[in-house]
Design a protein around this motif. Sequence first.
Motif, mmCIF file in Angstrom:
data_model
loop_
_atom_site.group_PDB
_atom_site.id
_atom_site.type_symbol
_atom_site.label_atom_id
_atom_site.label_comp_id
_atom_site.label_asym_id
_atom_site.label_seq_id
_atom_site.Cartn_x
_atom_site.Cartn_y
_atom_site.Cartn_z
ATOM 1 N N LEU A 121 85.035 14.971 -27.726
ATOM 2 C CA LEU A 121 85.333 16.358 -26.784
ATOM 3 C C LEU A 121 84.097 16.019 -25.943
ATOM 4 N N THR A 173 89.272 18.071 -24.310
ATOM 5 C CA THR A 173 89.670 16.788 -24.876
ATOM 6 C C THR A 173 89.784 15.408 -24.030
ATOM 7 N N GLU A 213 93.795 21.726 -25.524
ATOM 8 C CA GLU A 213 93.387 20.967 -24.678
ATOM 9 C C GLU A 213 92.038 21.285 -23.814
ATOM 10 N N HIS A 231 85.482 14.767 -34.540
ATOM 11 C CA HIS A 231 85.354 14.681 -33.167
ATOM 12 C C HIS A 231 83.813 14.249 -32.786
#
Length: 512
Positions: free
Chosen positions: A131, A302, A172, A5
């Motif tokens: 993120l 997210t 999430e 990420h």
Amino acid sequence: MTPRHDFVVVIPVADRPRQLTACLASLARLLERHPYAAAVRVLIVDDSLEPEAVARHRALAAARTRAGLTTDHLDRAAQRALVEALPAPLRARLTGVLGGAGAGGRLGASVARNLASLWLARQPRAGCPRLAWFVDSDERFELEAAAPGAHTVLTPDYLHTLDRLFAERPLEVLTGKVVGDPPVSPAVMATTLLDDILVFLTDLAGRDPHAPCRYHGDAAQADGAAYHDLADLFGYPPTASVAYRCPLAGAHDHAACLAQFAAGLTRFFHGVHPTRGSRFVPGAPLAPTPARTVYTGNYVVTESALAWFIPYASLGLRMAGPTLGRLLKATLGERFASVDLPLMHGRTLAGLGRSECRPGVHDTPQGVDLSEEFERQYYGDVLLFTVEALTALGYPEAPPDEGQIRHTLTTLEARLNARYAAQQRAIAERMQRLLGLLGGAGHWWEKAAFAPARTALLDFLHELRRNFGLEARPWQRLSEPERRAGQLERIAAALARYPDERAAWRAALGRA
């Protein structure tokens, strides 16, 4: 392991260049100690009123970018452009989410976070899935850790840990917490503070003022919501009084301990609890657990979860994170979780005794005024518990009708009003006991040699009475019928329009 990420660290800020400097410096130390191979970027969302502060924030962003950490500064003009780029019908439906970006006053941290989400949704992905990590400007990316017989400062490997958690689990929204100063308002900490002061002074009265100080040892931990006057409303058990631990180093006596304690008490009005701070205890496994509260100063989402804006943002109330958390819990299930990976929270600046900027807390020539802060806390609690009750009825997916919303709101407000009134009486009783300890009881601090400490304690008690007494201005504001009715009307309207705001927000993000 190769990161999976990219990160954008989002920092709302309002007139806090010194605290923002410390926050960014700690992030730089984190990246130096734990290099992260994927992209890391910072977004500063500026809600300042002072042009000098805006200029200093902008200069900080530029300096960090030159040092290799891309840092964007979203000032009021850029925020306005972001909102004005939306079609006019969407702008009208999202006023409660995005505020009036052209307004002269502060938009508030909740609106600033929503503007950040809108900005993030407009940024093309350059590499890995992204993120967004939302933090506060009065936090640092490090921890004061408690271990047997020692305290130390740690710099956890936050980014790799968060990257792994989001890769391994269907998350999430993941919220951490904070350690250090409590994340709640002084409006709901007076009872626990007075309990601890009374125990401390009662014990201190029986000691020799010139004897070596005996108030040392490991500082007490504020587990759960130990600092919160109304902890039971949130499902936490009541907490007994907590012993004060003197921070003075070197040889000193009880008189010096009292002087130090008294001199620092005014920091309470800016959010510091002198007996109930918290430290990180290392060693526990970092396993996400089901959550019901978002700590808005430390949570990660997210790209898909940008669809969850901070609700009811334009109301400017406290408890935005717990309120959002109740909505997430009702909708996301296991995709919303909490993990014991806190940030270090410091309300005040060393040497200043207060925050650079604390909206709602006003230093006036007459003293500290918590009226606005108290009102924001009270109606934030009203909103939170109303949302909690409404989610049990299917809200927001299947919203109750307007009559049910208003009935739920007014019923819960009446109950909370009675609880706040009882708390005010409890505070008044404790203040009276404290006044008795400070004068007329023949204690050693009444002697002329100790007058500065006693004066500081009496001054603090005076400020406490001005803000928490039965006739104090904050409580009078809550008791004004027209003001009370107006606040409840604003909350009811915000609750009713929230489902449409969700639809409009998805359209604004291009996800209709």
